[in-house]
Scaffold this active site. Structure first.
Site, PDB file in Angstrom:
ATOM      1  N   ASP A 222      -9.702  -5.144  -4.562  1.00  0.00           N
ATOM      2  CA  ASP A 222      -8.958  -4.034  -3.921  1.00  0.00           C
ATOM      3  C   ASP A 222      -9.685  -2.635  -4.162  1.00  0.00           C
ATOM      4  O   ASP A 222      -9.615  -2.274  -5.216  1.00  0.00           O
ATOM      5  CB  ASP A 222      -7.606  -4.091  -4.169  1.00  0.00           C
ATOM      6  CG  ASP A 222      -6.805  -3.204  -3.229  1.00  0.00           C
ATOM      7  OD1 ASP A 222      -7.165  -2.279  -2.508  1.00  0.00           O
ATOM      8  OD2 ASP A 222      -5.516  -3.533  -2.905  1.00  0.00           O
TER       9      ASP A 222
ATOM     10  N   HIS B 151      -7.642  -5.266  -0.446  1.00  0.00           N
ATOM     11  CA  HIS B 151      -6.502  -4.611  -0.028  1.00  0.00           C
ATOM     12  C   HIS B 151      -5.732  -5.344   1.304  1.00  0.00           C
ATOM     13  O   HIS B 151      -4.457  -5.738   1.297  1.00  0.00           O
ATOM     14  CB  HIS B 151      -6.850  -3.231   0.549  1.00  0.00           C
ATOM     15  CG  HIS B 151      -5.631  -2.376   0.465  1.00  0.00           C
ATOM     16  ND1 HIS B 151      -4.945  -1.783  -0.668  1.00  0.00           N
ATOM     17  CD2 HIS B 151      -4.945  -1.672   1.442  1.00  0.00           C
ATOM     18  CE1 HIS B 151      -4.150  -1.255  -0.476  1.00  0.00           C
ATOM     19  NE2 HIS B 151      -4.075  -0.757   0.772  1.00  0.00           N
TER      20      HIS B 151
ATOM     21  N   SER C 132       0.928  -1.266  -0.007  1.00  0.00           N
ATOM     22  CA  SER C 132      -0.076  -0.058  -0.119  1.00  0.00           C
ATOM     23  C   SER C 132       0.930   1.372  -0.012  1.00  0.00           C
ATOM     24  O   SER C 132       1.839   1.468  -0.816  1.00  0.00           O
ATOM     25  CB  SER C 132      -0.964  -0.100   1.194  1.00  0.00           C
ATOM     26  OG  SER C 132      -1.676   1.123   1.266  1.00  0.00           O
TER      27      SER C 132
END
Ligand SMILES: *[C@@H]1O[C@H](CO)[C@@H](O)[C@H](O)[C@H]1NC(C)=O
Ligand SMILES: *[C@@H]1O[C@H](CO)[C@@H](O)[C@H](O)[C@H]1NC(C)=O
Length: 399
Positions: free
Chosen positions: A344, A374, A175
């Site tokens: 995601d 995610h 991320s």
């Protein structure tokens, strides 16, 4: 009002009333108490000591601007492979790599495979060590975004690992941890110390993110709103933060209480529900409003660029009216592994596709996970077979 006009541009948040006014009046009545989220004992003692098989050591390393970053080194006594540095995401900390037991946590999986695992912790996160003289009550403590994570924190941690091990390292980012890495690579600050790079749920662009918090932050000009209110940090755990989240959920017409995590990250396939209470004890963590504001700017500008200080300050800081873009063509693509998930909501497929094009379209490895959202990339109970075994063979394959 400019903000009201903007709202209607975005289908997800089309709304009949003016958000800006609502948010300001909703929050200004609350005292924004920003609480410390530090725990008794460090990451090693909480997450690793219960398993006697591992060595774990805590390091604190100072940054050029006074932060004391926490870095933990984890390995099995007979480890035989080189260092791997793990770089966590936004609203999160280094513990996110080790919230599950051995066999299910990336940090343990890599240690079991013989790696010398180094867990990075960005400034202000729970398992970092604060600042030389600032506290979280100081505005300056929260005066940073991914620009500083890329220019200062990541290189500091990379140099620490290199200094102690005397070896170059592999790198895994998740991320915002990937965003900081891409920015650092494009600025040429860590490339000579890092061998192979795995970017999980990579985030450079965010314009196709459909998570309500991201979109709302962007559309609502969260930066200006929070600055008006004097709120320099953001946490989903404070009363103010919770209220903010509730407002987003209500207006995005989302039933957040039936799965707050999924609402903000996508429908995660493989998170062990019976462990959610444990995760929530440590996550999410406080971040700076400026960091979220920068993400919002990237969303609005649809460019992977530095923080936008406004015309005058941009001229002073950058010598141009617009903030400079990070040049992704400078990222050494031959040593990259990217993994993206179809579900995601933050690192959306379309944004990842654009990133792939900017990286030259080929020459790197790409793993597409149809089931993953995610958080599956770090928390899924099947992440070893589904993901990290692939990352490890990428590290060990000499082509
Ligand atoms: C790395 O080691 C050198 C020499 O020992 C030292 O001067 C430097 O401060 C160290 N850097 C870091 C980031 O630990
Ligand atoms: C889920 O977590 C519980 C409690 O920690 C554990 O007993 C169970 O084995 C876990 N399930 C999976 C699939 O990992």
């Amino acid at each position: 009002m400019e903000v009201c006009k903007k709202v209607h541009v975005f289908a997800l948040l089309v709304s009949t009333f003016c958000w800006h006014t609502w948010i300001v009046s909703g929050l200004s009545s609350i005292n924004g108490v920003i609480r410390s989220e530090k725990y008794q004992g460090g990451l090693c003692s909480i997450f690793v000591q219960p398993y006697s098989k591992y060595n774990c050591h805590e390091y604190s390393i100072g940054t050029s601007d006074g932060f004391k970053l926490g870095v933990q080194r984890l390995n099995i006594p007979s480890f035989s492979k080189g260092p791997v540095l793990l770089n966590h995401g936004v609203l999160s900390g280094g513990d996110s790599w080790i919230l599950n037991p051995p066999g299910e946590s990336p940090a343990f999986i890599l240690a079991d495979a013989g790696y010398d695992v180094w867990i990075g912790n960005a400034r202000t996160t729970s398992f970092s060590y604060g600042h030389e003289y600032l506290t979280e009550n100081d505005k300056a403590y929260w005066d940073w975004s991914v620009d500083e994570l890329a220019a200062i924190d990541l290189p500091t941690m990379v140099y620490l690992v290199n200094n102690i091990t005397k070896r170059n390292m592999h790198f895994i980012g998740f991320s915002q941890g990937t965003q900081a890495a891409l920015a650092a690579f494009s600025e040429g600050s860590i490339g000579d110390k890092v061998e192979k790079v795995a970017l999980l749920a990579p985030v450079a662009y965010v314009s196709h993110a459909y998570t309500p918090i991201g979109v709302a932050a962007a559309v609502l000009h969260l930066d200006k709103v929070f600055q008006d209110l004097g709120l320099h940090s953001f946490s989903t755990k404070t009363k103010t933060g919770k209220q903010y989240v509730d407002m987003i959920c209500a207006a995005a017409n989302t039933r957040c209480f039936e799965g707050l995590t999924d609402t903000f990250t996508g429908i995660n396939c493989c998170i062990n529900n019976s462990r959610r209470a444990f995760y929530e004890k440590y996550e999410t963590q406080t971040t700076s409003t400026k960091n979220l504001a920068h993400l919002a700017q990237i969303y609005r500008a649809n460019k992977f660029q530095k923080y936008d200080y406004g015309l005058l300050q941009n001229f002073i800081k950058y010598g141009s009216k617009d903030p400079p873009e990070y040049d992704l063509s400078k990222v050494p693509k031959q040593k990259l592994f990217l993994a993206a998930g179809e579900k995601d909501a933050l690192a959306n497929e379309l944004d990842v596709e654009r990133l792939k094009i900017d990286l030259g379209g080929q020459g790197f490895q790409y793993l597409y996970k149809p089931n993953y959202a995610h958080l599956d990339f770090i928390l899924a109970y099947n992440c070893k077979q589904e993901l990290y075994d692939h990352v490890i063979s990428f590290f060990e394959n000499n082509v």
